[in-house]
Design an enzyme around this catalytic site. Structure first.
Site, mmCIF file in Angstrom:
data_model
loop_
_atom_site.group_PDB
_atom_site.id
_atom_site.type_symbol
_atom_site.label_atom_id
_atom_site.label_comp_id
_atom_site.label_asym_id
_atom_site.label_seq_id
_atom_site.Cartn_x
_atom_site.Cartn_y
_atom_site.Cartn_z
ATOM 1 N N HIS A 102 27.505 32.440 54.294
ATOM 2 C CA HIS A 102 28.494 32.891 55.239
ATOM 3 C C HIS A 102 28.789 32.342 56.428
ATOM 4 O O HIS A 102 27.714 32.487 57.320
ATOM 5 C CB HIS A 102 28.620 34.366 55.218
ATOM 6 C CG HIS A 102 29.635 35.249 55.983
ATOM 7 N ND1 HIS A 102 30.852 34.709 55.819
ATOM 8 C CD2 HIS A 102 29.414 36.241 57.016
ATOM 9 C CE1 HIS A 102 31.484 35.543 56.997
ATOM 10 N NE2 HIS A 102 30.615 36.338 57.344
ATOM 11 N N ASN A 114 35.196 33.177 61.711
ATOM 12 C CA ASN A 114 34.434 33.931 60.548
ATOM 13 C C ASN A 114 35.770 34.349 59.777
ATOM 14 O O ASN A 114 36.601 35.182 60.069
ATOM 15 C CB ASN A 114 33.811 35.290 61.035
ATOM 16 C CG ASN A 114 33.502 36.212 60.176
ATOM 17 O OD1 ASN A 114 33.625 36.057 58.801
ATOM 18 N ND2 ASN A 114 32.242 36.988 60.529
ATOM 19 N N CYS A 124 32.397 40.107 53.433
ATOM 20 C CA CYS A 124 32.017 38.585 53.391
ATOM 21 C C CYS A 124 30.874 38.243 52.479
ATOM 22 O O CYS A 124 30.768 36.973 52.180
ATOM 23 C CB CYS A 124 31.408 38.552 54.964
ATOM 24 S SG CYS A 124 32.206 39.108 56.367
#
Length: 315
Positions: free
Chosen positions: A239, A269, A114
């Site tokens: 993120h 996500n 990420c």
């Protein structure tokens, strides 16, 4: 050290909309359970004919078009992903071919989970700085639906598919600084290549503790390097893993919550794609303007963390 600025952004959203209610038909969960713990209401999965390659190409074409340069001006490509369909050829090589870019340029993928898009910015800065290049293309792209165990309610509700891209320009005078780091750990993991597609496994509580420490750490390090206060930063684009993580960090930093954009409610996500997707949405919403200073912050499997202070120099 020469620097980079962002001159164009783009994104691609996977075609299949999957709500929390949809998931409740597959696994023991419900909308309230997911929303209160994550802030996620829905996510997108790739539909028939879509993949990391189609998403990355779409996002890249939009970023190039909005930058005002031609495809032939791109002097390097870096793609950040953990979910490309092939170990080789790299996602970036496929994008190079699909876009019809010139051949005498560096093209490679990075895997920092990420944090990958921000790692990619520093990699492409180094590639451009060490050559005669001027413009680079950085893409964060994931098809995480390929890697999910749809019987594991602790992970399958979290992730989605998407891509975000940025065209960057080598610059002498723009504000720029980066911090990168890692702490070896297995809290988020996907096993290596093999005949069976492997699944994401994650220790959610440990990741939460790691993330709520990593974000303030990155922001503090960027401030120490540059002397810039948060008041001078237009947006802090983190993120998009979990709304509770961002809320916790805003409170810890005593920061303005309006500077911490959230879109995980719609996309979940998306790992390496989440920061550039949020960046592009903010540009399209008119909340980022030419000359704005931005902080981009990532954290993820590895465990990795990354932050960058960068200026937006787009139209």
């Amino acid at each position: 050290m020469r620097k980079i600025s962002i001159v164009g952004t783009g994104m691609a959203v996977a075609g299949k909309r999957v709500t929390n209610d949809d998931l409740s038909k597959l696994v023991d969960t419900n909308d309230e359970w997911i929303t209160t713990r994550t802030g996620i209401k829905e996510r997108r999965f790739c539909d028939e004919g879509e993949s990391t390659y189609t998403l990355a190409e779409t996002a890249a074409r939009e970023a190039i078009a909005r930058s005002g340069i031609s495809i032939g001006d791109i002097d390097a490509i870096v793609c950040a992903t953990v979910s490309a369909e092939y170990v080789t050829p790299s996602l970036s090589c496929i994008v190079q071919r699909q876009l019809g870019l010139k051949e005498d340029i560096p093209v490679l993928d990075v895997n920092a989970a990420c944090s990958g898009f921000i790692y990619g910015l520093e990699v492409i800065r180094g590639l451009l700085d060490g050559s005669d290049g001027k413009y680079g293309l950085v893409i964060g792209c994931e098809q995480l639906s390929r890697l999910m165990d749809m019987t594991d309610r602790s992970t399958c509700v979290l992730f989605g598919d998407g891509a975000g891209a940025a065209v960057v320009k080598l610059s002498e005078e723009k504000s720029y600084a980066s911090v990168l780091g890692a702490r070896g750990g297995y809290e988020i993991r996907v096993e290596g290549a093999g005949p069976v597609v492997t699944k994401i496994k994650m220790d959610g509580s440990e990741v939460f503790k790691f993330a709520t420490a990593a974000i303030p750490k990155c922001i503090g390090a960027l401030q120490a390097k540059t002397g810039i206060s948060l008041d001078e930063v237009s947006q802090i684009i983190c993120h998009q893993a979990n709304a509770r993580i961002l809320d916790h960090c805003v409170k810890k930093l005593k920061a303005d919550p309006d500077k911490f954009y959230k879109n995980m409610d719609r996309y979940g996500n998306t790992s390496a794609a989440s920061v550039p997707m949020a960046l592009d949405e903010l540009v399209k919403l008119g909340r980022i303007h030419n000359g704005d200073k931005l902080m981009l912050v990532g954290f993820g499997g590895g465990l990795t963390w990354a932050g960058v202070l960068i200026e937006y120099d787009g139209k």
